[in-house]
Motif scaffolding. Structure first.
Motif, PDB file in Angstrom:
ATOM      1  N   LEU A 554     -17.606  -0.449   5.807  1.00 46.78           N
ATOM      2  CA  LEU A 554     -18.627  -0.511   6.845  1.00 46.78           C
ATOM      3  C   LEU A 554     -18.082  -1.015   8.177  1.00 46.78           C
ATOM      4  N   ALA A 555     -16.902  -1.601   8.164  1.00 48.06           N
ATOM      5  CA  ALA A 555     -16.313  -2.079   9.416  1.00 48.06           C
ATOM      6  C   ALA A 555     -16.069  -0.945  10.393  1.00 48.06           C
ATOM      7  N   THR A 556     -15.889   0.269   9.888  1.00 47.64           N
ATOM      8  CA  THR A 556     -15.638   1.422  10.758  1.00 47.64           C
ATOM      9  C   THR A 556     -16.916   2.173  11.085  1.00 47.64           C
ATOM     10  N   PHE A 557     -18.048   1.648  10.622  1.00 56.95           N
ATOM     11  CA  PHE A 557     -19.311   2.358  10.782  1.00 56.95           C
ATOM     12  C   PHE A 557     -20.044   1.873  12.022  1.00 56.95           C
ATOM     13  N   PRO A 558     -21.029   2.654  12.533  1.00 52.05           N
ATOM     14  CA  PRO A 558     -21.800   2.192  13.694  1.00 52.05           C
ATOM     15  C   PRO A 558     -22.383   0.807  13.469  1.00 52.05           C
ATOM     16  N   ALA A 559     -22.288  -0.026  14.492  1.00 51.77           N
ATOM     17  CA  ALA A 559     -22.758  -1.405  14.357  1.00 51.77           C
ATOM     18  C   ALA A 559     -24.237  -1.458  14.010  1.00 51.77           C
ATOM     19  N   GLY A 560     -25.013  -0.511  14.526  1.00 52.89           N
ATOM     20  CA  GLY A 560     -26.445  -0.507  14.227  1.00 52.89           C
ATOM     21  C   GLY A 560     -26.717  -0.384  12.748  1.00 52.89           C
ATOM     22  N   LEU A 561     -25.932   0.421  12.053  1.00 50.45           N
ATOM     23  CA  LEU A 561     -26.129   0.596  10.621  1.00 50.45           C
ATOM     24  C   LEU A 561     -25.695  -0.652   9.859  1.00 50.45           C
ATOM     25  N   VAL A 562     -24.628  -1.286  10.302  1.00 52.87           N
ATOM     26  CA  VAL A 562     -24.164  -2.516   9.647  1.00 52.87           C
ATOM     27  C   VAL A 562     -25.203  -3.618   9.814  1.00 52.87           C
ATOM     28  N   ILE A 563     -25.789  -3.700  11.008  1.00 54.56           N
ATOM     29  CA  ILE A 563     -26.840  -4.691  11.255  1.00 54.56           C
ATOM     30  C   ILE A 563     -28.027  -4.426  10.337  1.00 54.56           C
ATOM     31  N   TYR A 564     -28.396  -3.153  10.221  1.00 60.04           N
ATOM     32  CA  TYR A 564     -29.492  -2.794   9.307  1.00 60.04           C
ATOM     33  C   TYR A 564     -29.189  -3.255   7.886  1.00 60.04           C
ATOM     34  N   TRP A 565     -27.985  -2.944   7.411  1.00 57.17           N
ATOM     35  CA  TRP A 565     -27.624  -3.257   6.027  1.00 57.17           C
ATOM     36  C   TRP A 565     -27.639  -4.762   5.788  1.00 57.17           C
ATOM     37  N   ALA A 566     -27.078  -5.523   6.740  1.00 57.05           N
ATOM     38  CA  ALA A 566     -27.051  -6.979   6.591  1.00 57.05           C
ATOM     39  C   ALA A 566     -28.464  -7.553   6.584  1.00 57.05           C
ATOM     40  N   TRP A 567     -29.305  -7.074   7.470  1.00 58.40           N
ATOM     41  CA  TRP A 567     -30.684  -7.540   7.543  1.00 58.40           C
ATOM     42  C   TRP A 567     -31.466  -7.144   6.293  1.00 58.40           C
ATOM     43  N   ASN A 568     -31.242  -5.929   5.821  1.00 54.30           N
ATOM     44  CA  ASN A 568     -31.918  -5.462   4.615  1.00 54.30           C
ATOM     45  C   ASN A 568     -31.499  -6.297   3.411  1.00 54.30           C
ATOM     46  N   ASN A 569     -30.226  -6.608   3.300  1.00 51.40           N
ATOM     47  CA  ASN A 569     -29.754  -7.469   2.218  1.00 51.40           C
ATOM     48  C   ASN A 569     -30.417  -8.836   2.275  1.00 51.40           C
ATOM     49  N   THR A 570     -30.526  -9.379   3.483  1.00 48.55           N
ATOM     50  CA  THR A 570     -31.139 -10.700   3.647  1.00 48.55           C
ATOM     51  C   THR A 570     -32.589 -10.691   3.187  1.00 48.55           C
ATOM     52  N   LEU A 571     -33.332  -9.656   3.610  1.00 46.21           N
ATOM     53  CA  LEU A 571     -34.727  -9.546   3.180  1.00 46.21           C
ATOM     54  C   LEU A 571     -34.828  -9.365   1.668  1.00 46.21           C
ATOM     55  N   SER A 572     -33.903  -8.605   1.092  1.00 50.31           N
ATOM     56  CA  SER A 572     -33.918  -8.379  -0.356  1.00 50.31           C
ATOM     57  C   SER A 572     -33.657  -9.671  -1.114  1.00 50.31           C
ATOM     58  N   VAL A 573     -32.735 -10.476  -0.623  1.00 51.06           N
ATOM     59  CA  VAL A 573     -32.431 -11.758  -1.272  1.00 51.06           C
ATOM     60  C   VAL A 573     -33.670 -12.659  -1.248  1.00 51.06           C
ATOM     61  N   ILE A 574     -34.335 -12.732  -0.092  1.00 54.36           N
ATOM     62  CA  ILE A 574     -35.540 -13.572   0.019  1.00 54.36           C
ATOM     63  C   ILE A 574     -36.629 -13.061  -0.907  1.00 54.36           C
ATOM     64  N   GLN A 575     -36.834 -11.741  -0.901  1.00 58.24           N
ATOM     65  CA  GLN A 575     -37.881 -11.153  -1.743  1.00 58.24           C
ATOM     66  C   GLN A 575     -37.595 -11.399  -3.218  1.00 58.24           C
ATOM     67  N   GLN A 576     -36.348 -11.164  -3.614  1.00 59.15           N
ATOM     68  CA  GLN A 576     -35.996 -11.339  -5.021  1.00 59.15           C
ATOM     69  C   GLN A 576     -36.115 -12.802  -5.434  1.00 59.15           C
ATOM     70  N   GLY A 577     -35.685 -13.713  -4.552  1.00 60.18           N
ATOM     71  CA  GLY A 577     -35.775 -15.138  -4.873  1.00 60.18           C
ATOM     72  C   GLY A 577     -37.209 -15.606  -5.068  1.00 60.18           C
ATOM     73  N   VAL A 578     -38.115 -15.141  -4.183  1.00 61.77           N
ATOM     74  CA  VAL A 578     -39.522 -15.536  -4.291  1.00 61.77           C
ATOM     75  C   VAL A 578     -40.134 -15.015  -5.582  1.00 61.77           C
ATOM     76  N   ILE A 579     -39.847 -13.743  -5.896  1.00 59.62           N
ATOM     77  CA  ILE A 579     -40.424 -13.142  -7.108  1.00 59.62           C
ATOM     78  C   ILE A 579     -39.888 -13.825  -8.360  1.00 59.62           C
ATOM     79  N   MET A 580     -38.598 -14.096  -8.391  1.00 60.42           N
ATOM     80  CA  MET A 580     -38.018 -14.752  -9.567  1.00 60.42           C
ATOM     81  C   MET A 580     -38.608 -16.142  -9.765  1.00 60.42           C
ATOM     82  N   LYS A 581     -38.821 -16.845  -8.664  1.00 55.26           N
ATOM     83  CA  LYS A 581     -39.403 -18.180  -8.768  1.00 55.26           C
ATOM     84  C   LYS A 581     -40.821 -18.114  -9.309  1.00 55.26           C
ATOM     85  N   ARG A 582     -41.590 -17.107  -8.835  1.00 49.86           N
ATOM     86  CA  ARG A 582     -42.958 -16.949  -9.316  1.00 49.86           C
ATOM     87  C   ARG A 582     -43.010 -16.591 -10.798  1.00 49.86           C
TER      88      ARG A 582
END
Length: 604
Positions: A554-582
């Motif tokens: 991904l280092a050679t990929f458009p920065a916009g896509l890398v930003i999307y992927w990083a942000w999406n991963n962050t949201l997924s981690v938060i979502q998964q953590g909340v659901i697992m805790k519940r």
């Protein structure tokens, strides 16, 4: 069941690696080479006239009645080493000045062969040269659009590529001031052409032929877009660059340069609606013949004289009665492929599928809505990076029910992990009994063991849609985010291996691991460590190294896509953590991180 799951995961990972290699490494590498080659080619071509021919052309007729091309003799102006400015000064011209364009029309052939795009530069630096789209045929970068006529022998000459049209002195083509050209063929026919241009990139050629002779005249029209050089293209199926058109019922025609080199003349069926031209990634030149009347189309590569690529049309001949006249209208597009502009032309002039000039791909039903959403948010917040982040949140909300169900299933898998370990201890090497026991356990607990793969699978179409938007739409070109990201369509320019610019040396391209790719890799690593480490050593190794591999890719990929992927991963981690805790499931993140540094027990 365990083996089936292993096979499923192995196949999925294999597909992801293959696709990622193509899209995340090969495609960006080719794109960088293409951009570099185009910049070098433009710089050389702008200063170097063609050595062999000034205008070895074949107008856009499909039959043998077309006028022949002109060949400049050695030692002529075309081969005299003149600059672009000197070549332009050799011909009579009418200036073009619009909010979007500057340049001139060559009165020889009434040819549009001098177009610069005012709003676009070669680099993110606004002081860099503007994009040169069309150039005179005498230059190596020759590229032009021309509209003319073909007459039968009895009607006398018709204005073609050699014809010098007459025009009043001091005319300038602007959106508010059309220009008028005339040509008298000396045999009773007078051609009057009114050229107008809008605020963007569309020219209108309104031609009237008046017959003052004693017999009817038979006149056919032609148009052509001709290019004397082959640009460096990405060469991947994600983007089409080359000859293009939509021809009646035959629909979209996408013809690569290599294809037309192998088949020098490609002629779709006769049509009464459509358009044709030549497209680059961000720019295009295209013709819209008079709609409703029959015309023949040709996509060609000629090697007589100077090699050239050409998209052209020839209309059915019209009879102009003595004392009568006929009028026709041809549209010429020359400019940037801005989505709202192209869509506006399609609707305003009822041009058949003109929006397909932008390569939305097979998954246009995802790509186009993705673009419109990002563009809408951009108009609200003024930053494409922010709009990408908000788009990610919206997509997350749309898919929340399915993703939520998947994460619940994953949490339940963690809850039954002790029971799975008991089954393994109970059945030992009896794989058949182990699988039966696991299937009964899954059925009893209402668990789908492969449901945890859905969040990853759901990201794939969204990922490719966003990739397509970032890759093909000019709106993303040179769009800044914040800080060091000044172009979301280009890779992150920083690198870990020179401490992000603190050390005074450049690093090889494969070591350009910027800040955002590192953030993406870390978020991907954390997301994968939220789950238990796979018991299979091969799977464990793949899951351990996958974030590292993706970071480099991904280092050679458009920065916009890398930003999307990083942000999406962050949201997924938060979502998964909340659901697992519940669900009361244990979050394995900390244990998995500690296990990386814990000495492994050796068995004897």
């Amino acid at each position: 069941m365990e083996n089936n799951r292993n096979y499923f995961v192995a196949i999925l990972l294999s597909v992801l690696v293959l696709v990622a290699w193509q899209f995340l490494y090969v495609s960006p590498k080719i794109e960088r080479e293409r951009v570099a080659a185009e910049a070098q080619q433009a710089q050389q071509a702008a200063q170097t006239p063609a050595a062999g021919t000034g205008d070895a052309t074949l107008p856009g007729a499909v039959s043998g009645s077309a006028p022949g091309g002109e060949v400049a003799a050695p030692g002529s102006a075309a081969a005299a080493g003149l600059s672009r400015e000197q070549v332009l000064a050799q011909t009579q011209r009418i200036a073009i000045d619009t909010p979007a364009l500057s340049g001139s029309i060559n009165l020889a052939g009434a040819r549009i062969d001098d177009i610069l795009l005012k709003e676009y530069h070669e680099t993110v630096d606004d002081t860099s040269p503007r994009i040169t789209l069309l150039s005179p045929a005498a230059l190596n970068s020759g590229y032009f659009a021309e509209v003319g006529f073909i007459a039968d022998a009895a009607s006398g000459p018709a204005p073609g590529p050699d014809t010098v049209w007459s025009a009043a002195e001091g005319q300038t083509l602007t959106p508010s001031t059309p220009v008028t050209l005339t040509y008298d063929n000396g045999a009773g026919l007078v051609f009057t052409r009114i050229i107008s241009v809008d605020e963007n990139y569309l020219f209108s050629f309104e031609d009237t032929i008046a017959n003052s002779g004693e017999s009817a005249a038979s006149i056919a029209g032609y148009g052509r877009v001709t290019r004397f050089f082959k640009p460096k293209t990405a060469g991947i199926y994600v983007l089409h660059e080359g000859l293009i058109g939509v021809i009646g019922e035959e629909g979209l025609q996408e013809i690569d340069y290599a294809d037309v080199e192998d088949t020098p003349v490609i002629s779709p069926a006769k049509a009464t609606a459509g358009w044709m031209g030549i497209t680059d990634k961000y720019w295009a030149a295209a013709l819209v013949p008079p709609q409703g009347a029959g015309f023949e189309t040709r996509f060609a590569h000629f090697t007589d004289g100077r090699a050239r690529y050409q998209a052209d049309f020839k209309t059915d001949a019209q009879s102009v009665a003595p004392g009568g006249s006929v009028t026709s209208k041809t549209l010429v597009f020359a400019g940037a492929k801005e989505v709202p502009v192209i869509a506006g032309y399609k609707d305003q002039y009822n041009i058949l599928n003109f929006d397909l000039m932008i390569d939305w791909g097979w998954f246009y039903f995802l790509t186009k809505p993705m673009f419109w959403l990002i563009d809408y948010l951009y108009k609200m917040f003024g930053n494409f990076g922010i709009s990408i982040l908000l788009t990610t949140v919206i997509v997350k909300l749309i898919f929340f029910p399915l993703a939520n169900k998947s994460y619940v299933s994953m949490a339940n898998m963690k809850k039954v992990q002790p029971k799975l370990e008991e089954l393994k201890a109970k059945h030992g090497d009896d794989k058949m009994a182990l699988q039966q026991g696991m299937m009964e356990l899954y059925k009893k607990e209402k668990i789908n063991p492969v449901a945890g793969c859905w969040p990853v699978l759901l990201q794939i179409p969204v990922f490719f849609s966003l990739y397509k938007v970032l890759y093909i739409t000019i709106e993303m070109r040179h769009a800044p985010f914040f800080g060091w990201i000044q172009d979301l369509s280009a890779p992150d320019p920083t690198s870990l291996f020179n401490l992000f610019g603190l050390l005074p040396y450049d690093v090889p391209s494969f070591l350009m691991i910027g800040v955002w790719p590192l953030i993406m890799g870390i978020t991907m690593f954390i997301q994968m460590r939220m789950n238990p480490t796979p018991p299979d050593p091969t799977q464990a190794m793949i899951f351990t190294w996958m974030p590292v591999v993706f970071t480099f890719m991904l280092a050679t990929f458009p920065a916009g896509l890398v930003i999307y992927w990083a942000w999406n991963n962050t949201l997924s981690v938060i979502q998964q953590g909340v659901i697992m805790k519940r669900q009361g499931a244990k979050i394995e993140l900390w244990d998995n991180l500690m296990a990386l540094f814990r000495p492994k027990n050796k068995t004897t």
